[in-house]
Design a protein around this motif. Structure first.
Motif, PDB file in Angstrom:
ATOM      1  N   GLU A  34     -12.814  57.750  42.164  1.00 37.43           N
ATOM      2  CA  GLU A  34     -12.331  57.144  40.920  1.00 37.43           C
ATOM      3  C   GLU A  34     -13.434  56.293  40.283  1.00 37.43           C
ATOM      4  O   GLU A  34     -14.099  55.512  40.970  1.00 37.43           O
ATOM      5  N   PRO A  58     -10.436  61.028  38.756  1.00 32.04           N
ATOM      6  CA  PRO A  58      -9.591  59.899  38.355  1.00 32.04           C
ATOM      7  C   PRO A  58     -10.435  58.819  37.689  1.00 32.04           C
ATOM      8  O   PRO A  58     -11.575  58.578  38.107  1.00 32.04           O
ATOM      9  N   ARG A  60     -10.315  54.932  35.267  1.00 34.38           N
ATOM     10  CA  ARG A  60      -9.682  53.893  34.467  1.00 34.38           C
ATOM     11  C   ARG A  60     -10.657  53.519  33.366  1.00 34.38           C
ATOM     12  O   ARG A  60     -11.865  53.707  33.514  1.00 34.38           O
TER      13      ARG A  60
END
Ligand code: 5GP
Ligand code: MG
Length: 180
Positions: A34, A58, A60
């Motif tokens: 991530e 993944p 953010r």
């Protein structure tokens, strides 16, 4: 608005296919780890929106606002970070994303600030690169396109706040600068 352009350097099809390639390269590099993708406002929003939709890892998202040109076409020599991150950077895999690497001062500054917060790693991806203009050793890990030393607009890049919505990248007619 299209009438204000002198020349289109990168059209929509060319941009789309290059971003697909970048997405694959970044996916392959991070291998399902991530990332925290930090995008530099405002210029990188269009590129970031397209890039993240071509990533499978993944991630953010966080944003940083950095001062630069104001209403001129000359960068300030010392960019200032005008906002703070909402995320904790410590031990994260960071990917910095910007619209264009010009003198390199903005990315160098953001890179140093992020490094100071002890991330696991910091990498960077820029849509455009003007290598002739560099004032430091900063190198992006992924570059969409290298372009000559010309002021460009479109695909998120503005002149005095305008032209960001153009889906391609081009140069402006000289008369546009004279009028403003
Ligand atoms: P640097 O700090 O690398 O000199 O400049 C980075 C910032 O300057 C970019 O994020 C971008 O906002 C702005 N910039 C640099 N070159 C251009 C350009 O050709 N056109 C536009 N619109 N902005 C640019
Ligand atoms: Mg910028």
């Amino acid at each position: 608005m299209k009438n204000d352009l002198k020349e289109i350097l990168l059209d929509e099809a060319v941009i789309r296919s290059r971003i697909q390639e970048l997405g694959k390269e970044i996916d392959d590099f991070f291998q399902e780890k991530e990332i925290l993708l930090i995008t530099l406002l405002d210029g990188a929003i269009v590129f970031t929106a397209d890039l993240i939709r071509n990533l499978s890892i993944p991630l953010r998202l966080d944003c940083l606002r950095v001062s630069s040109y104001g209403d001129s076409t000359d960068p300030e020599t010392a960019p200032r970070i005008l906002s703070s991150l909402k995320s904790d950077v410590r031990d994260r895999e960071i990917l910095l994303v910007d619209d264009i690497l010009d003198t390199g001062n903005t990315m160098q500054k953001v890179h140093d600030e992020v490094m100071a917060r002890q991330p696991a790693s910091v990498h960077s991806c820029v849509f455009l690169d003007k290598p002739d203009r560099r004032e430091n050793d900063f190198k992006a890990d992924w570059v969409g396109f290298s372009i000559p030393d010309e002021f460009v607009v479109g695909y998120g890049l503005d002149y005095a706040g305008r032209y960001r919505q153009l889906p391609y990248v081009g140069t402006l007619k000289p008369v546009i600068y004279e009028d403003s």
